[in-house]
Motif scaffolding. Structure first.
Motif, mmCIF file in Angstrom:
data_model
loop_
_atom_site.group_PDB
_atom_site.id
_atom_site.type_symbol
_atom_site.label_atom_id
_atom_site.label_comp_id
_atom_site.label_asym_id
_atom_site.label_seq_id
_atom_site.Cartn_x
_atom_site.Cartn_y
_atom_site.Cartn_z
ATOM 1 N N GLY A 142 0.786 -1.234 0.000
ATOM 2 C CA GLY A 142 0.000 0.000 0.000
ATOM 3 C C GLY A 142 0.812 1.275 0.000
ATOM 4 N N ARG A 143 2.137 1.179 0.079
ATOM 5 C CA ARG A 143 2.955 2.389 0.166
ATOM 6 C C ARG A 143 3.181 3.052 -1.188
ATOM 7 N NH1 ARG A 143 8.069 1.913 3.918
ATOM 8 N NH2 ARG A 143 7.868 4.170 3.583
ATOM 9 N N TRP A 144 2.596 2.487 -2.241
ATOM 10 C CA TRP A 144 2.709 3.141 -3.545
ATOM 11 C C TRP A 144 2.035 4.498 -3.541
ATOM 12 C CZ3 TRP A 144 -1.563 4.584 -6.339
ATOM 13 C CH2 TRP A 144 -2.791 4.042 -5.948
ATOM 14 N N THR A 145 1.015 4.661 -2.671
ATOM 15 C CA THR A 145 0.314 5.950 -2.616
ATOM 16 C C THR A 145 1.233 7.062 -2.147
ATOM 17 O OG1 THR A 145 -0.480 5.419 -0.380
ATOM 18 C CG2 THR A 145 -1.916 4.845 -2.231
ATOM 19 N N GLU A 146 2.312 6.723 -1.408
ATOM 20 C CA GLU A 146 3.253 7.742 -0.944
ATOM 21 C C GLU A 146 4.035 8.355 -2.102
ATOM 22 O OE1 GLU A 146 5.781 5.850 1.851
ATOM 23 O OE2 GLU A 146 4.148 5.212 3.195
ATOM 24 N N LEU A 147 4.048 7.680 -3.241
ATOM 25 C CA LEU A 147 4.817 8.159 -4.396
ATOM 26 C C LEU A 147 4.003 9.076 -5.298
ATOM 27 C CD1 LEU A 147 6.456 4.727 -5.291
ATOM 28 C CD2 LEU A 147 7.413 6.557 -3.887
ATOM 29 N N VAL A 148 2.687 9.129 -5.103
ATOM 30 C CA VAL A 148 1.830 10.018 -5.895
ATOM 31 C C VAL A 148 1.834 11.401 -5.268
ATOM 32 C CG1 VAL A 148 -0.498 10.386 -6.779
ATOM 33 C CG2 VAL A 148 0.400 8.060 -6.557
ATOM 34 N N HIS A 149 1.899 12.432 -6.098
ATOM 35 C CA HIS A 149 1.892 13.805 -5.587
ATOM 36 C C HIS A 149 0.650 14.029 -4.716
ATOM 37 C CE1 HIS A 149 1.928 18.187 -5.500
ATOM 38 N NE2 HIS A 149 3.176 18.138 -5.960
ATOM 39 N N PRO A 150 0.812 14.612 -3.535
ATOM 40 C CA PRO A 150 -0.336 14.785 -2.629
ATOM 41 C C PRO A 150 -1.515 15.505 -3.271
ATOM 42 C CG PRO A 150 1.719 15.288 -1.498
ATOM 43 C CD PRO A 150 2.074 15.103 -2.942
ATOM 44 N N ASP A 151 -1.242 16.444 -4.178
ATOM 45 C CA ASP A 151 -2.345 17.167 -4.819
ATOM 46 C C ASP A 151 -3.121 16.289 -5.799
ATOM 47 O OD1 ASP A 151 -1.521 19.357 -3.401
ATOM 48 O OD2 ASP A 151 -0.474 20.302 -5.089
ATOM 49 N N ASP A 152 -2.477 15.218 -6.303
ATOM 50 C CA ASP A 152 -3.099 14.380 -7.331
ATOM 51 C C ASP A 152 -3.700 13.092 -6.781
ATOM 52 O OD1 ASP A 152 -2.127 16.283 -9.091
ATOM 53 O OD2 ASP A 152 -0.283 15.151 -9.496
#
Length: 431
Positions: free
Chosen positions: A194-204
């Motif tokens: 689930g840590r892939w979400t940490e790689l997406v820009h917070p605004d996106d």
């Protein structure tokens, strides 16, 4: 009258048995056979009685005859049944059209002993297992085809220079292809946790998650732009598309997400729009570059056949094309591609040095990555059309040996022309 007093006609009884039986003397001489055996063997009883079994029923394959002989010898030595598989094709009578009928048999030889335990007869029971044999062969063929298709799909997933991931309907990530790992620099276990979400820009991230869930709620494909952090810490713009996969019950089994790096396209469009004046060729090229991004979004339909890039797979040192996607064929209309050597299908590639690059990748096993490589494509009735491509050649290995190549080429012609126009305009302004 008692049962013991009833006369028993054993030969009539034997011949009337509802199965295939052949009675042999210990030396293999045919003594009698059941009516069912006569019918299935397509040979009159009189033609076989009194003859050795291999004379009455010849076995064309010497190896199979030896195996059949060994089965009978086993019964003679050990006085116990023995079973042997055999292919024995039956010859049709001339009045039925002649020729042979393919038949597979399971032959069991039974010892018939006298009161002193000596061998009196060998009873052969042939069982027709042709349907079972052919069904097993069909099942094995289908399994090989399924395995090959799975291996083929996995190879494409592993070699395409796009990021592919799958998640369950509840959002739990299950798979990330090697390009995900290379791009992010993160191990598979970390991404699937689930840590892939940490790689997406917070605004996106909120938009990405909302669009992804929409694919399940509305059972349709959705696409979106988002920024993803690369292994060097820089965010890159990606074009994402999520497709739900439905099961037989119409429910979503998993979601497939495909992401393509469109950072240069985004930045170029931004630069062109910020350049100010939207006149003449510069404005037209900016519009075309923007339209290209939109067209890529519309055509990015599936993993293999609708990726907005040229994809091909070749096998062997002659680079025989085994697969091309519609985009590949679109650039070369009217040409025979699949099943043909690349040199025959695309002679321009050889003349312009691309086949030499493919030969190098096949020989060394080292991938090749080229940016903005020019190639002049020849279309029927038209002058050669110059195009620019970002190209990736990847070796396809089996048992550690290179057996083929994957070809991935992304058309960047509009981007190159737009940048050239922007540079020309900048040079003119500074002058």
């Amino acid at each position: 009258m008692s049962l013991a007093a009833l006369p028993v006609q054993y030969q009539r009884l034997f011949r009337a048995l509802p199965d295939n039986y052949l009675l042999l003397a210990p030396d293999g001489t045919v003594l009698d056979n059941s009516d069912a055996h006569v019918q299935v063997s397509l040979r009159p009883r009189a033609e076989s009685a009194g003859r050795h079994i291999f004379e009455a029923y010849p076995v064309p394959d010497p190896r199979q005859q030896a195996e059949l002989q060994a089965s009978q010898d086993h019964v003679r030595r050990h006085l116990e049944p023995h079973t042997q598989a055999l292919r024995y094709d039956l010859e049709r009578p001339a009045e039925q059209g002649g020729g042979f009928v393919v038949r597979h048999w399971e032959l069991t030889h039974y010892p018939i002993l006298d009161d002193d335990g000596r061998l009196l007869y060998i009873l052969q029971r042939p069982q027709d297992v042709t349907e079972q044999k052919q069904a097993a062969e069909r099942a094995a063929t289908l399994q090989r085809e399924r395995d090959e298709a799975q291996h083929y799909a996995q190879f494409v997933l592993d070699t395409m220079p796009v990021l592919v991931a799958t998640t369950r309907p509840d959002g739990q990530a299950e798979y990330f292809n090697p390009r995900w790992l290379e791009f992010t620099g993160r191990p598979l276990e970390e991404l699937t946790n689930g840590r892939w979400t940490e790689l997406v820009h917070p605004d996106d991230l909120p938009v990405l998650l909302r669009q992804r869930d929409l694919s399940v709620a509305e059972l349709r494909e959705v696409q979106y732009d988002f920024r993803l952090r690369r292994h060097d810490g820089h965010y890159r713009w990606m074009l994402g598309r999520t497709t739900p996969r439905l099961g037989p019950d119409g429910r979503v089994q998993l979601r497939v997400g495909v992401s393509l790096d469109i950072h240069e396209q985004k930045e170029l469009v931004r630069e062109l729009l910020e350049a100010g004046e939207q006149q003449g060729v510069l404005a037209e090229q900016a519009y075309q570059a923007h339209q290209q991004v939109q067209a890529q979004r519309e055509t990015f339909y599936s993993l293999f056949t609708q990726v907005p890039a040229v994809i091909g797979i070749s096998k062997g040192p002659d680079h025989v094309l085994e697969f091309v996607n519609p985009r590949f064929a679109e650039f070369l209309p009217g040409r025979a591609l699949v099943g043909h050597r690349l040199a025959e299908a695309v002679p321009e590639a050889e003349a312009q040095g691309f086949l030499a690059l493919l030969d190098g990748v096949y020989r060394t096993g080292e991938p090749f990555h080229g940016r903005e490589l020019p190639i002049a494509l020849q279309r029927p009735g038209q002058a050669p059309e110059p195009r620019y491509f970002d190209v990736t050649y990847q070796p396809f290995r089996e048992n550690g040996q290179t057996v083929g190549l994957s070809i991935f080429a992304y058309d960047v012609t509009a981007l190159v022309l737009a940048r050239q126009a922007l540079e020309a305009r900048s040079s003119a302004a500074s002058a």
